[in-house]
Scaffold this motif. Structure first.
Motif, PDB file in Angstrom:
ATOM      1  N   VAL A 134       0.872  -1.182   0.000  1.00  0.00           N
ATOM      2  CA  VAL A 134       0.000   0.000   0.000  1.00  0.00           C
ATOM      3  C   VAL A 134       0.904   1.226   0.000  1.00  0.00           C
ATOM      4  O   VAL A 134       1.797   1.345   0.854  1.00  0.00           O
ATOM      5  N   LEU A 135       0.683   2.136  -0.934  1.00  0.00           N
ATOM      6  CA  LEU A 135       1.471   3.364  -0.987  1.00  0.00           C
ATOM      7  C   LEU A 135       0.847   4.340   0.008  1.00  0.00           C
ATOM      8  O   LEU A 135      -0.139   5.012  -0.282  1.00  0.00           O
ATOM      9  N   TYR A 136       1.440   4.378   1.193  1.00  0.00           N
ATOM     10  CA  TYR A 136       0.890   5.153   2.306  1.00  0.00           C
ATOM     11  C   TYR A 136       1.551   6.529   2.312  1.00  0.00           C
ATOM     12  O   TYR A 136       2.758   6.648   2.511  1.00  0.00           O
ATOM     13  N   CYS A 137       0.755   7.568   2.068  1.00  0.00           N
ATOM     14  CA  CYS A 137       1.249   8.948   1.931  1.00  0.00           C
ATOM     15  C   CYS A 137       0.416   9.858   2.829  1.00  0.00           C
ATOM     16  O   CYS A 137      -0.395  10.657   2.340  1.00  0.00           O
ATOM     17  N   PRO A 138       0.582   9.772   4.143  1.00  0.00           N
ATOM     18  CA  PRO A 138      -0.378  10.387   5.053  1.00  0.00           C
ATOM     19  C   PRO A 138      -0.275  11.892   5.200  1.00  0.00           C
ATOM     20  O   PRO A 138      -1.224  12.514   5.674  1.00  0.00           O
ATOM     21  N   ASP A 139       0.876  12.516   4.805  1.00  0.00           N
ATOM     22  CA  ASP A 139       1.025  13.930   5.143  1.00  0.00           C
ATOM     23  C   ASP A 139       1.766  14.729   4.073  1.00  0.00           C
ATOM     24  O   ASP A 139       2.216  15.834   4.335  1.00  0.00           O
ATOM     25  N   SER A 140       1.950  14.190   2.879  1.00  0.00           N
ATOM     26  CA  SER A 140       2.622  14.941   1.824  1.00  0.00           C
ATOM     27  C   SER A 140       1.765  16.126   1.410  1.00  0.00           C
ATOM     28  O   SER A 140       0.534  16.060   1.417  1.00  0.00           O
ATOM     29  N   HIS A 147      -8.965   8.015   0.697  1.00  0.00           N
ATOM     30  CA  HIS A 147      -8.719   9.344   1.240  1.00  0.00           C
ATOM     31  C   HIS A 147      -9.003   9.376   2.742  1.00  0.00           C
ATOM     32  O   HIS A 147     -10.073   8.936   3.200  1.00  0.00           O
ATOM     33  N   LEU A 148      -8.045   9.899   3.504  1.00  0.00           N
ATOM     34  CA  LEU A 148      -8.199  10.004   4.947  1.00  0.00           C
ATOM     35  C   LEU A 148      -9.256  11.045   5.322  1.00  0.00           C
ATOM     36  O   LEU A 148      -9.564  11.946   4.530  1.00  0.00           O
ATOM     37  N   PRO A 149      -9.796  10.979   6.535  1.00  0.00           N
ATOM     38  CA  PRO A 149     -10.795  11.952   6.989  1.00  0.00           C
ATOM     39  C   PRO A 149     -10.192  13.358   7.063  1.00  0.00           C
ATOM     40  O   PRO A 149      -8.977  13.538   6.962  1.00  0.00           O
ATOM     41  N   PRO A 150     -11.024  14.384   7.242  1.00  0.00           N
ATOM     42  CA  PRO A 150     -10.501  15.755   7.314  1.00  0.00           C
ATOM     43  C   PRO A 150      -9.414  15.946   8.359  1.00  0.00           C
ATOM     44  O   PRO A 150      -8.499  16.751   8.158  1.00  0.00           O
ATOM     45  N   ASP A 151      -9.490  15.221   9.485  1.00  0.00           N
ATOM     46  CA  ASP A 151      -8.448  15.308  10.502  1.00  0.00           C
ATOM     47  C   ASP A 151      -7.274  14.392  10.224  1.00  0.00           C
ATOM     48  O   ASP A 151      -6.360  14.275  11.049  1.00  0.00           O
ATOM     49  N   GLY A 152      -7.288  13.729   9.076  1.00  0.00           N
ATOM     50  CA  GLY A 152      -6.141  12.985   8.611  1.00  0.00           C
ATOM     51  C   GLY A 152      -5.802  11.777   9.456  1.00  0.00           C
ATOM     52  O   GLY A 152      -6.671  11.091   9.999  1.00  0.00           O
ATOM     53  N   TYR A 153      -4.496  11.520   9.562  1.00  0.00           N
ATOM     54  CA  TYR A 153      -4.003  10.316  10.228  1.00  0.00           C
ATOM     55  C   TYR A 153      -4.208  10.345  11.734  1.00  0.00           C
ATOM     56  O   TYR A 153      -3.953   9.349  12.419  1.00  0.00           O
ATOM     57  N   GLU A 154      -4.657  11.460  12.313  1.00  0.00           N
ATOM     58  CA  GLU A 154      -4.882  11.512  13.762  1.00  0.00           C
ATOM     59  C   GLU A 154      -6.368  11.580  14.105  1.00  0.00           C
ATOM     60  O   GLU A 154      -6.739  11.885  15.230  1.00  0.00           O
ATOM     61  N   ALA A 155      -7.226  11.243  13.133  1.00  0.00           N
ATOM     62  CA  ALA A 155      -8.672  11.359  13.358  1.00  0.00           C
ATOM     63  C   ALA A 155      -9.156  10.471  14.493  1.00  0.00           C
ATOM     64  O   ALA A 155     -10.151  10.781  15.158  1.00  0.00           O
ATOM     65  N   ILE A 172      -2.975   5.618  -0.190  1.00  0.00           N
ATOM     66  CA  ILE A 172      -3.708   6.343   0.846  1.00  0.00           C
ATOM     67  C   ILE A 172      -3.115   7.735   0.967  1.00  0.00           C
ATOM     68  O   ILE A 172      -1.905   7.887   1.153  1.00  0.00           O
ATOM     69  N   VAL A 173      -3.967   8.753   0.840  1.00  0.00           N
ATOM     70  CA  VAL A 173      -3.512  10.138   0.873  1.00  0.00           C
ATOM     71  C   VAL A 173      -4.402  10.943   1.811  1.00  0.00           C
ATOM     72  O   VAL A 173      -5.473  10.508   2.230  1.00  0.00           O
ATOM     73  N   TRP A 174      -3.958  12.162   2.085  1.00  0.00           N
ATOM     74  CA  TRP A 174      -4.745  13.113   2.873  1.00  0.00           C
ATOM     75  C   TRP A 174      -4.765  14.456   2.158  1.00  0.00           C
ATOM     76  O   TRP A 174      -5.745  14.828   1.517  1.00  0.00           O
ATOM     77  N   ARG A 175      -3.652  15.198   2.240  1.00  0.00           N
ATOM     78  CA  ARG A 175      -3.630  16.525   1.620  1.00  0.00           C
ATOM     79  C   ARG A 175      -3.666  16.403   0.092  1.00  0.00           C
ATOM     80  O   ARG A 175      -3.194  15.436  -0.483  1.00  0.00           O
ATOM     81  N   GLY A 176      -4.210  17.447  -0.537  1.00  0.00           N
ATOM     82  CA  GLY A 176      -4.226  17.503  -1.994  1.00  0.00           C
ATOM     83  C   GLY A 176      -5.495  16.983  -2.628  1.00  0.00           C
ATOM     84  O   GLY A 176      -5.708  17.157  -3.831  1.00  0.00           O
ATOM     85  N   TYR A 177      -6.364  16.345  -1.841  1.00  0.00           N
ATOM     86  CA  TYR A 177      -7.609  15.767  -2.364  1.00  0.00           C
ATOM     87  C   TYR A 177      -8.746  16.130  -1.417  1.00  0.00           C
ATOM     88  O   TYR A 177      -8.509  16.419  -0.249  1.00  0.00           O
TER      89      TYR A 177
END
Length: 878
Positions: free
Chosen positions: A117-123, A173-181, A143-148
């Motif tokens: 899994v290409l895990y990209c939590p905070d780029s 796509h991670l939730p709005p609070d990202g990897y710390e939701a 898996i991404v957060w920012r940019g989408y």
């Protein structure tokens, strides 16, 4: 849709360096992993998406290597697939590939395998080619957060993301609070119910696959102590919805299985738009700009001037030196984490990054010199026994996959004296009779310097000379594609050709195509062949800065423009002519004398189709953004920008007022090697040697950030981004006080087409990778021209030539910049026994047709194509 599933992922997000330098965070990392080994987690714990944390841990705790390996094999711990969680928009595509290769090596060194899994939590955004990179490493999901997540993307948390060449990855796509939701889950049932109501209100409406992800962790967090009780409480309040605790591998499997049965929307292109969902933080492309330029120069050096010669030495049957190349890459990759390369870190981090960049550049030089010596058959130990036969020669390298003639930028060393070193060296210096510096080759000396140069050998002390190094231009005949030629100093090469020249007078400099002339406001560029011209070719813009390392925030009414103070014709040919101009650039709220002085050298080279611009100055001012403005004369309808493994069509992003309240669009874009403007039938390309931020203006001017001077890592009350993006830390080093410089190229061409794109790529290589050479003073035999590797096929752009990680193959890769498939070929310097199509991770696939030394290929429209050539000399594998 399948029944909902609450999936809890225990993890930590580990910024290796950020508001503290890496040693402080490493101590905490060691404590964290010690805890995980001493008290194994309930289920699986993800050590972020990067494997370097394993190496950092073992550097301090090597005695626990077996325990760490066992935990990885059992699945209690996960890490990777990245080596470091890098910024993804600033590094090149090849750097991202090297990152994943290093991650795989590091995992396997600990007998583990990363989750696919290409895990990209905070780029801070993601390149359009990332789906191709994911597919090339067998990653089933990204898996991404920012940019989408903005209103311009489909609703929901899952989609198929398509690369320009057609490859796809399952985007989650991670939730709005990202990897710390899901951090700090409550163990009390009443508190857990309240927390779940809030989380479900966010997760359920966005759920496309029915997977409600609860990431339990945050920055530098150890496992939650009462996690078992917290999971028990959460399981009770989510019932009857199923709850599962698992790792990244299991999450990827669940997502993949559910996506197979669920229609999903498709998206394509860069992911740089999460406005209204979470911060995108696209203002980091110019923070600590000199480090981004340094990184680009080093990356280009490794990819185009180190790895290819290393690969060619292997093809000639010499021992592998890939371990040195890998070492250089791994050191450079430690500067690629987003907080490091983006410049949004403490000054101590930036200082350490400067040192690492210098170390990589030094190692790259040593590897290249060793590889080139091997290719030309030079043994420095043997040469010591034949000193009376020494002769000097100019060794010229062609760093392009096509034969080239023309101007080479070279260093000619003329010995002045022998300078002994040691206890008995006093009074033993003696003058040396120096050979002429290629007097029979067309030559233009640019500058001279006095320095010491040593002739070194593994089994002898160096021979030290005081030399005059002449930085010069030389006109040379055809140099083989990715090949090397030697020219004896003082002799005319047998294949010398008539040479075009640059003409000059007091007004300007002229070639057969272009003319550069002085004016009261700057320089006028004319193209006689296309009947185009632009007055005031360059200018400058400066604005006061109240932002931080993440976000540009201009001071109102502070904008100022540059005023030219004078110009002169500085170089008059015959190979290069140049106009030097001096500029004063002051903010609108400053007096002119308080501004910065910047010098621009605009030059034309004989026989070339571009203009060079070299900008240099000294920044002594704080809190501002300084930009070079290049006027193209092309009012853009379309903009095409170089990016990782792709040319990207970019348009100005417009967002709603509601979205802008959370974060404003910076109005700038990431710059790789070049940006091209088209107005229909005409186009213009601006090439940058490493600065990473540009803006295309409505009138066709391109503004490139030279310096963005800021003094705080994060500020809380910016109009463009209310709230802290990072921990408040003073960053006086980010004011970038001191010298700055950058190099650019500009050329005009036809409108957009496959032929134009192919031509642009060739000229960009000529700007950034001209023929280059150095003086070899201890040759005993003048080597014949050394053929290299050629790439044929209009629209196929060279990407890499390297040894594979395992030493079994030579890897050659190209990218098709055309919108249709292209037939081409790789041509090697000797017969090729076999060839295979390869994945980006260097896994061989189907066999290719081989005819002697030619490997025929067909590359899909805008596709990335890799071939693997088996190394036949197994005895040299080491």
């Amino acid at each position: 849709m399948a029944e909902p599933l609450v999936f809890v992922l225990q993890h930590t997000h580990w910024d290796r360096e950020w508001y503290h330098p890496s040693p402080r965070f490493r101590k905490r990392l060691v404590d964290l992993i010690d805890e995980l080994l001493d008290d194994p987690p309930n289920g699986v714990f993800l050590l972020d998406g990067q494997a370097i944390v394993l190496r950092d841990y073992l550097a301090v705790r090597p005695e626990r290597a077996a325990e760490l390996s066992a935990a990885l094999q059992r699945g209690n711990l996960e890490a990777g697939p990245w080596y470091v969680l890098a910024d993804e928009l600033i590094p090149s595509g090849e750097a991202l590939v090297r990152n994943l290769l290093a991650g795989r090596r590091t995992m396997r060194a600990s007998r583990g395998e990363a989750p696919p899994v290409l895990y990209c939590p905070d780029s801070f955004g993601h390149p359009a080619a990332l789906p191709a990179i994911a597919a090339g490493f067998g990653c089933s999901a990204t898996i991404v957060w920012r940019g989408y997540g903005s209103s311009r993307f489909p609703k929901g948390d899952a989609a198929w993301w398509l690369a320009p060449g057609g490859e796809q990855t399952l985007l989650f796509h991670l939730p709005p609070d990202g990897y710390e939701a899901g951090s700090h889950l409550p163990a009390d049932e009443a508190a857990a119910r309240k927390r779940w109501v809030a989380m479900r209100a966010i997760l359920e409406p966005r759920s496309t696959l029915g997977v409600w992800l609860v990431p339990n962790g945050a920055d530098h967090h150890a496992p939650q102590r009462d996690i078992a009780a917290a999971i028990t409480a959460l399981r009770q309040v989510v019932a009857p919805t199923a709850l599962r605790m698992g790792g990244l591998r299991e999450l990827g499997d669940v997502l993949k299985a559910r996506a197979a049965d669920t229609p999903l929307p498709k998206v394509a292109g860069e992911l740089r738009d999460s406005y209204g969902y979470t911060w995108t933080l696209g203002g980091t492309f110019a923070t600590r700009a000199h480090q981004k330029r340094s990184n680009a120069l080093i990356e280009r050096d490794l990819v185009r001037d180190v790895e290819p010669w290393s690969a060619l030495t292997r093809l000639t049957g010499r021992p592998s030196i890939r371990h040195h190349v890998i070492s250089a890459w791994e050191m450079l990759l430690t500067t690629h984490p987003h907080d490091s390369l983006c410049g949004c870190s403490a000054d101590a981090v930036a200082d350490a990054m400067d040192i690492r960049q210098r170390e990589v550049a030094t190692l790259a030089l040593e590897i290249r010199e060793s590889a080139v010596a091997g290719l030309i058959g030079h043994d420095s130990d043997d040469a010591r026994s034949q000193m009376t036969s020494w002769q000097s020669a100019l060794i010229v390298r062609n760093r392009a996959p096509r034969a080239r003639a023309g101007i080479a930028e070279v260093a000619l060393d003329v010995p002045q004296a022998l300078i002994p070193v040691g206890p008995h060296s006093a009074g033993r210096s003696k003058t040396v009779t120096a050979p002429p510096a290629v007097p029979d080759l067309p030559l233009q000396i640019l500058s001279r310097e006095e320095l010491h140069a040593r002739i070194e050998a593994p089994r002898s002390y160096p021979i030290n000379h005081a030399v005059e190094r002449q930085h010069a231009l030389v006109w040379l005949p055809n140099i083989p594609a990715y090949g090397i030629s030697a020219f004896p100093l003082g002799e005319r090469p047998k294949s010398a050709r008539p040479m075009p020249t640059v003409r000059a007078d007091t007004r300007g400099v002229y070639t057969d195509r272009y003319s550069l002339t002085r004016s009261k406001t700057g320089m006028v560029l004319r193209d006689a062949s296309a009947k185009r011209s632009v007055s005031s070719l360059v200018g400058f813009e400066i604005v006061g800065e109240r932002g931080d390392t993440y976000t540009h925030s201009p001071v109102p009414r502070s904008r100022g423009i540059g005023v030219m103070r004078g110009s002169r014709v500085g170089l008059r040919g015959p190979l290069r002519g140049a106009i030097d101009s001096t500029w004063r650039v002051a903010r609108g709220d400053q007096k002119p004398r308080e501004g910065l002085e910047v010098i621009v050298r605009a030059s034309l080279d004989a026989g070339t189709d571009f203009v060079r611009l070299h900008v240099f100055g000294v920044n002594w001012s704080t809190d501002h953004r300084l930009r070079l403005v290049v006027r193209t004369g092309v009012k853009p309808r379309d903009v095409l920008a170089d990016a990782a493994f792709a040319l990207i069509e970019r348009k100005q992003l417009r967002i709603s007022r509601r979205e802008m309240r959370a974060e404003a669009v910076p109005g700038t874009d990431p710059l790789h090697r070049f940006v091209t403007l088209f107005d229909g039938p005409r186009g213009c390309t601006i090439v940058s040697d490493g600065l990473a931020e540009y803006t295309v203006m409505s009138d066709g001017s391109v503004a490139i950030t030279l310096v963005r001077a800021v003094g705080e890592l994060s500020r809380a009350a910016l109009p463009e981004r209310p709230g802290h993006a990072g921990w408040p830390v003073a960053t006086p080093g980010a004011q970038s006080i001191g010298a700055f410089e950058a190099g650019f190229g500009l050329f005009w061409h036809d409108g957009d087409s496959s032929a134009t794109r192919a031509s642009v790529l060739s000229v960009v290589d000529d700007v950034l990778l001209p023929l280059t050479g150095h003086t070899q003073r201890d040759l005993t035999v003048l080597p014949d021209p050394i053929p290299g590797v050629a790439l044929e096929g209009s629209g196929l752009a060279f990407s890499t030539l390297k040894e594979s990680d395992d030493g079994r193959f030579i890897v050659a890769r190209c990218v098709n910049v055309a919108d249709e498939p292209v037939d081409g070929a790789w041509v090697f310097p000797r017969r090729v026994a076999a060839a295979h199509v390869g994945r980006l991770d260097e896994t061989p696939l189907e066999a290719l047709s081989v005819q002697g030394n030619r490997v025929e290929i067909r590359v899909a429209a805008r596709g990335i194509h890799t071939i693997l050539i088996p190394v036949e000399s197994a005895g040299n594998r080491r």
